[in-house]
Scaffold this motif. Structure first.
Motif, short mmCIF file in Angstrom:
data_model
loop_
_atom_site.label_atom_id
_atom_site.label_comp_id
_atom_site.label_asym_id
_atom_site.label_seq_id
_atom_site.Cartn_x
_atom_site.Cartn_y
_atom_site.Cartn_z
N TYR A 32 -41.76 29.83 14.55
CA TYR A 32 -41.57 30.88 13.54
C TYR A 32 -42.88 31.59 13.20
O TYR A 32 -42.89 32.55 12.42
CB TYR A 32 -40.91 30.31 12.29
CG TYR A 32 -39.57 29.66 12.60
CD1 TYR A 32 -38.69 30.26 13.50
CD2 TYR A 32 -39.20 28.45 12.03
CE1 TYR A 32 -37.48 29.67 13.83
CE2 TYR A 32 -37.98 27.85 12.35
CZ TYR A 32 -37.13 28.47 13.25
OH TYR A 32 -35.92 27.88 13.58
N HIS A 33 -43.97 31.14 13.83
CA HIS A 33 -45.24 31.86 13.70
C HIS A 33 -45.44 32.84 14.86
O HIS A 33 -46.41 33.59 14.87
CB HIS A 33 -46.41 30.87 13.66
CG HIS A 33 -46.38 29.94 12.48
ND1 HIS A 33 -46.44 30.39 11.18
CD2 HIS A 33 -46.28 28.58 12.41
CE1 HIS A 33 -46.38 29.35 10.35
NE2 HIS A 33 -46.29 28.25 11.07
N ILE A 50 -35.54 32.42 16.08
CA ILE A 50 -36.70 33.16 15.58
C ILE A 50 -36.23 34.40 14.84
O ILE A 50 -36.73 34.73 13.76
CB ILE A 50 -37.65 33.53 16.74
CG1 ILE A 50 -38.22 32.25 17.38
CG2 ILE A 50 -38.78 34.42 16.24
CD1 ILE A 50 -38.99 32.51 18.67
N HIS A 55 -34.72 33.44 11.37
CA HIS A 55 -35.66 32.96 10.35
C HIS A 55 -36.78 33.94 10.03
O HIS A 55 -37.41 33.83 8.97
CB HIS A 55 -36.27 31.62 10.79
CG HIS A 55 -35.31 30.48 10.71
ND1 HIS A 55 -35.03 29.82 9.53
CD2 HIS A 55 -34.54 29.88 11.65
CE1 HIS A 55 -34.14 28.87 9.75
NE2 HIS A 55 -33.83 28.88 11.03
N THR A 56 -37.06 34.87 10.95
CA THR A 56 -38.19 35.77 10.72
C THR A 56 -37.82 37.25 10.71
O THR A 56 -38.60 38.08 10.25
CB THR A 56 -39.27 35.57 11.80
OG1 THR A 56 -38.78 36.08 13.06
CG2 THR A 56 -39.65 34.11 11.95
#
Length: 205
Positions: free
Chosen positions: A8-9, A162, A165-166
């Motif tokens: 998630y980064h 991804i 969540h982002t």
């Protein structure tokens, strides 16, 4: 507080070079066959770590034999050919498939044969050990490895996670997953090859 999954980064990563620089992975090149070799290895690791006790298929047996054979293109091709024949034409599965294939591709007089007697869990532990030494535990590359091989998620599934969540576009997320996979494959190929060569040289001494 729950640890945030490293993938998630990934939205903050702009390209594969940026990912390499961030996590200090040097650029390495491998062939398509070498990439397949790594995938077989990681498949063994993933199967054991997800607790799958179903009869081992051809992919898993190929991986186990490749872990226990020194890398060469000819040996890799031979293992794939023998296991596929025994699996598809003779209907062998699980340990019977592994033992028959092992007897055909690894001479009993060789050092490889001694190592080939290891259990599947030992093979997975070997890959785990190399992975831990090679890929930083907080790296999205490791997170992708776990999700792909242990949780059996395809790149598109990981990309959707991804996105969820982002908010990153799915296609952009998928590109980042592919970057992680590329780095994983190259790093693990050279690390596994080096570790296996060390094992063989120690046994031969």
């Amino acid at each position: 507080m729950r640890r945030i999954d490293a993938i998630y980064h990934l939205p903050s990563i702009t390209d594969e070079s940026h990912l390499r620089r961030t996590w200090k992975y040097t650029k390495k090149t491998i062939t398509k066959k070498q990439r397949a070799w790594v995938h077989y290895m990681l498949a063994v690791w993933g199967r054991v770590n997800r607790g799958d006790d179903s009869p081992a298929g051809a992919v898993n047996v190929i991986g186990r034999l490749m872990i226990r054979s020194q890398w060469s293109q000819d040996k890799s091709d031979q293992i794939c050919r023998v296991v596929t024949t025994l699996h598809d034409e003779e209907g062998l599965r699980g340990e019977e498939l592994y033992r028959r294939a092992r007897d055909l591709v690894i001479p009993q007089s060789s050092i490889s044969n001694i190592i080939a007697l290891a259990k599947e869990s030992d093979d997975a532990a070997f890959v785990e050990r190399v992975l831990c030494k090679t890929i930083n535990r907080d790296s999205p590359v490791r997170d992708v490895a776990i999700k792909q091989y242990c949780e059996r998620k395809c790149p598109q599934d990981i990309a959707r996670l991804i996105n969820y969540h982002t908010g990153l576009d799915v296609q952009a997320a998928r590109r980042r997953v592919v970057w992680c996979s590329n780095i994983l494959d190259a790093e693990m190929f050279y690390a596994l090859k080096r570790e296996m060569e060390n094992e063989f040289s120690q046994m031969a001494a």
